[in-house]
Design an enzyme around this catalytic site. Sequence first.
Site, mmCIF file in Angstrom:
data_model
loop_
_atom_site.group_PDB
_atom_site.id
_atom_site.type_symbol
_atom_site.label_atom_id
_atom_site.label_comp_id
_atom_site.label_asym_id
_atom_site.label_seq_id
_atom_site.Cartn_x
_atom_site.Cartn_y
_atom_site.Cartn_z
ATOM 1 C CG HIS A 119 -1.764 -1.216 1.317
ATOM 2 N ND1 HIS A 119 -2.608 -1.619 0.307
ATOM 3 C CD2 HIS A 119 -1.878 -2.147 2.300
ATOM 4 C CE1 HIS A 119 -3.221 -2.741 0.671
ATOM 5 N NE2 HIS A 119 -2.779 -3.089 1.869
ATOM 6 C CG HIS B 186 -6.097 -6.059 1.229
ATOM 7 N ND1 HIS B 186 -6.894 -5.454 2.161
ATOM 8 C CD2 HIS B 186 -4.819 -5.888 1.634
ATOM 9 C CE1 HIS B 186 -6.135 -4.933 3.108
ATOM 10 N NE2 HIS B 186 -4.874 -5.177 2.815
#
Length: 331
Positions: A57, A219
């Site tokens: 991320h 995700h």
Amino acid sequence: MKKFVNDPKNFVPEMLEGLALANPDTLRYVPEYNLIMRADSPSDAKVSIVQGSGSGHEPAHVMTVGKGMLDAACPGDVFAAPPADYVYETIKLLASVKGVLLLVNNYTGDRMAFEMAQELAEAEDINVRTLFIDDDVSVQDSTYTVGRRGVAGNFFVMKAVGAAAERGAVLDEIVRIGEKVNSVTRTMGMALTACTPPAKGSPLFDLPADEIEMGVGIHGEPGRRREKMMAADAIVDELLEAVVSDLPFNSGDGVALMVNGLGGTPISELYLLYRRAHNQLADRGISVRRSYVGEYCTSLDMAGASITLVRLDEEIDSLLGEPAEIAIRVF
């Protein structure tokens, strides 16, 4: 899918080592715990702010370690929560007289790891608190979450509590500020393409060329629905309506507006999206006082974007305006 990868098992450690080597005066790398921390931490003059969650991320969270934001980040593997013992050792290394605040994006694995680590640390009389971030309006529950997910809005919580810690605020006050910012922050994202994890080597999910995923998780979790590809303005309108109506944000509100890229979207396209969001908010009587356009919380190389709004008051606006010194450099 072509990637810059050696052994996929070493992807995260090698990335963290590179980050530390590029910032030798400000960051320290502790490879035993996947830990990136400020070189001058801990300090008994301030509360230590720590966040973890899975890798993939970036720049969240390891690249937001620095003065005015995080004191440390201990990521897990790509899209995986860090082990509880890594978090526990991080808490011990970052323990200060004023305490430790753990910021946790609201995913089941992250909650379990951080809650277990907090219990272990408290057994050693370390003063530690946990704050859960849950700004995503896309879905209420999923396989990966307990309630709403924590996504790009976590940046504003990090920024506010980091600024308060630099001012010398006590732990209870910093928790209050973090909870306040989280309560007025809302995000929704969408994907044009799936991402490709290094260990998998192929897209995480199948998304046909003429379809988009509205409300996708960072995700690759399913969103609200799949739709046919549409014009950029129509995409912004749908994301913005979901965000504005959730709090809700009202005419007369002043806000921070973030258009966040998910890893594979050109900055030119993000500004195109920002233009529509800003103008639509103006039409609703909502004033954009702070603007953020770029990559803040990504999903590897996913093409897509999210929109975040934060309702500002004098306190939050002041904290967001404090300077920060982190590894992300423009020039």
